[in-house]
Design a protein around this motif. Structure first.
Motif, short mmCIF file in Angstrom:
data_model
loop_
_atom_site.label_atom_id
_atom_site.label_comp_id
_atom_site.label_asym_id
_atom_site.label_seq_id
_atom_site.Cartn_x
_atom_site.Cartn_y
_atom_site.Cartn_z
N SER A 177 0.81 -1.22 0.00
CA SER A 177 0.00 0.00 0.00
C SER A 177 0.84 1.27 0.00
N LYS A 178 2.16 1.14 -0.02
CA LYS A 178 3.04 2.31 0.17
C LYS A 178 3.63 2.87 -1.13
N HIS A 179 4.34 2.02 -1.87
CA HIS A 179 5.06 2.50 -3.07
C HIS A 179 5.44 1.31 -3.96
N ALA A 180 5.88 1.64 -5.17
CA ALA A 180 6.33 0.60 -6.09
C ALA A 180 7.60 -0.07 -5.56
N ILE A 181 7.69 -1.39 -5.76
CA ILE A 181 8.88 -2.13 -5.34
C ILE A 181 9.67 -2.51 -6.59
N LYS A 182 10.86 -1.90 -6.72
CA LYS A 182 11.72 -2.17 -7.87
C LYS A 182 13.09 -2.72 -7.47
N SER A 183 13.42 -2.61 -6.17
CA SER A 183 14.71 -3.07 -5.68
C SER A 183 14.55 -3.57 -4.24
N PRO A 184 15.50 -4.35 -3.75
CA PRO A 184 15.42 -4.80 -2.36
C PRO A 184 15.28 -3.64 -1.37
N ALA A 185 15.88 -2.50 -1.68
CA ALA A 185 15.80 -1.34 -0.78
C ALA A 185 14.35 -0.88 -0.59
N ASP A 186 13.52 -1.08 -1.60
CA ASP A 186 12.11 -0.66 -1.51
C ASP A 186 11.30 -1.50 -0.52
N LEU A 187 11.84 -2.65 -0.13
CA LEU A 187 11.15 -3.52 0.82
C LEU A 187 11.52 -3.21 2.27
N LYS A 188 12.52 -2.40 2.46
CA LYS A 188 13.05 -2.15 3.80
C LYS A 188 11.96 -1.67 4.76
N GLY A 189 11.77 -2.42 5.83
CA GLY A 189 10.83 -2.02 6.88
C GLY A 189 9.36 -2.31 6.60
N LEU A 190 9.03 -2.75 5.38
CA LEU A 190 7.62 -3.01 5.08
C LEU A 190 7.14 -4.27 5.81
N LYS A 191 5.95 -4.19 6.39
CA LYS A 191 5.33 -5.35 7.03
C LYS A 191 4.61 -6.14 5.95
N ILE A 192 5.12 -7.32 5.66
CA ILE A 192 4.56 -8.14 4.58
C ILE A 192 3.97 -9.42 5.17
N CYS A 193 2.72 -9.67 4.84
CA CYS A 193 2.06 -10.90 5.27
C CYS A 193 2.60 -12.06 4.44
N VAL A 194 3.10 -13.11 5.11
CA VAL A 194 3.63 -14.29 4.41
C VAL A 194 3.02 -15.56 5.00
N VAL A 195 3.12 -16.67 4.26
CA VAL A 195 2.63 -17.95 4.75
C VAL A 195 3.56 -18.50 5.82
N GLY A 196 3.08 -19.49 6.55
CA GLY A 196 3.83 -20.02 7.69
C GLY A 196 4.94 -20.97 7.31
N SER A 197 5.98 -20.46 6.69
CA SER A 197 7.13 -21.27 6.31
C SER A 197 8.41 -20.55 6.71
N PRO A 198 9.33 -21.22 7.39
CA PRO A 198 10.60 -20.57 7.77
C PRO A 198 11.36 -20.03 6.56
N LEU A 199 11.25 -20.73 5.42
CA LEU A 199 11.95 -20.29 4.22
C LEU A 199 11.43 -18.93 3.74
N PHE A 200 10.13 -18.70 3.84
CA PHE A 200 9.56 -17.41 3.45
C PHE A 200 10.00 -16.32 4.41
N LEU A 201 10.01 -16.63 5.69
CA LEU A 201 10.43 -15.65 6.69
C LEU A 201 11.89 -15.24 6.45
N GLU A 202 12.73 -16.21 6.16
CA GLU A 202 14.15 -15.91 5.93
C GLU A 202 14.35 -15.13 4.64
N THR A 203 13.59 -15.46 3.60
CA THR A 203 13.71 -14.75 2.33
C THR A 203 13.37 -13.28 2.49
N PHE A 204 12.27 -12.98 3.15
CA PHE A 204 11.86 -11.58 3.30
C PHE A 204 12.74 -10.82 4.28
#
Length: 346
Positions: free
Chosen positions: A162-189
């Motif tokens: 809901s904030k801005h376009a994501i074009k680089s890893p820096a654009d994800l910094k600090g964003l709260k992202i809902c993910v499924v219950g998998s350790p691999l997803f948590l580590e990736t984000f």
């Protein structure tokens, strides 16, 4: 004359017995009046539609000997997606069309599809599911006590916020992202600088609407069917970071309770339903003009498609996670997957 009449009567009786044989055999095998099929999503989504197609084909082709009822929302396990596979093994669930992600806690090989940026296109997914990696995974599922029959597809998981376009890893910094219950997803984000929040699909939608989380990652078919643009998710990036194949399965005891002929009918129905479901899941994305993207833009969504160089920045940022999980998934399986993808027909 009497002899001829007797022969005709015998032939008629044999024909009647042949017609009744499947039903009689089914009765002898103690078929249930109804079989429970578990799904995460209902028939408004490709996932649920695949389950519906399968159930209808089985009912039709067995002349009603096998009746399957859909239970969407993983309602047979109180909505806890990660318990679905265990419930399948225990017989709480008879059949399912399930996600490789949700079943990965029990079958480590299923984490293959969640390795970040492993599959660059649909042809790569097909190379895995229809090739040697898919065969190895089906063997692992069978050893775990569940009978795998066919592949389906939830789709590439794309990211919105809901904030801005994501074009680089820096654009994800600090964003709260809902993910499924998998350790691999948590580590990736976490590797991308985001703040991943694990929650079920049922909890995700109100969290997005209230602003408790900033974004989510799901296939476009889910994004569109759930109308996520109406809960603030106006920035959508197509990065294809993981694929989410589905698997059509049957509880092993249920499978063994059916006649060999009916097992083959159920298997072929799953294969046919899976192919149709994959077509539904990819609709609007495989055509040259990608009409689904135009539809999204028409809803006021800003759609960002990454260039190869932009995508590569995400690949590099998540490579340590990929390398760490390779041994968990199984190095031989990952190597076979990489080989299958490299040799795919594009």
């Amino acid at each position: 004359m009497n002899f001829r009449r007797s022969l005709l009567a015998l032939a008629a009786a044999a024909t009647t017995l042949a017609a009744l044989a499947p039903a009689a055999q089914a009765q002898q095998q103690h078929y249930k009046a109804e079989y429970k099929l578990s799904l995460v999503l209902g028939t408004a989504f490709p996932w649920g539609k695949g389950g519906e197609i399968w159930a209808n084909l089985v009912r039709e082709r067995t002349q009603g000997r096998i009746n399957i009822k859909l239970y969407p929302g993983t309602s047979l396990v109180q909505g806890d997606q990660t318990r679905e596979f265990t419930a399948l093994r225990q017989g709480v669930i008879d059949l399912a069309v399930g996600s490789t992600i949700n079943w990965s806690p029990q079958i480590k090989q299923l984490n293959l599809f969640s390795l970040p940026f492993l599959t660059p296109d649909f042809a790569a997914i097909d190379a895995l599911t229809q090739g040697e990696p898919g065969r190895i995974i089906f063997q692992a599922i069978d050893r775990a006590g569940v009978v795998p029959l066919a592949w389906g597809e939830n789709g590439y998981r794309e990211i919105s916020n809901s904030k801005h376009a994501i074009k680089s890893p820096a654009d994800l910094k600090g964003l709260k992202i809902c993910v499924v219950g998998s350790p691999l997803f948590l580590e990736t984000f976490t590797a991308l600088g985001a703040n991943p929040t694990q929650m079920s699909w049922a909890d995700a939608q109100p969290a997005l609407a209230s602003g408790a989380v900033d974004g989510q990652e799901n296939p476009l078919a889910v994004y569109q069917a759930a109308r996520l643009h109406t809960v603030g998710q106006k920035h959508l990036t197509l990065w294809g970071y993981v694929a989410d194949p589905l698997i059509f399965v049957v509880n092993k005891d249920v499978w063994n309770s059916w006649t060999p002929a009916d097992r083959e009918i159920v298997r072929q129905a799953a294969i046919d339903a899976g192919k149709e479901e994959i077509g539904i899941a990819r609709k609007g994305l495989v055509e040259a003009d990608k009409p689904l993207l135009k539809e999204l833009a028409g809803n006021g969504v800003t759609v960002t498609e990454l260039s190869p160089a932009e995508r590569e920045a995400f690949v590099k940022a998540t490579r340590p996670v990929y390398d760490k999980w390779k041994s968990t998934v199984g190095s031989d399986l990952v190597n076979a997957a990489e080989k299958a993808i490299a040799g795919r027909a594009k």
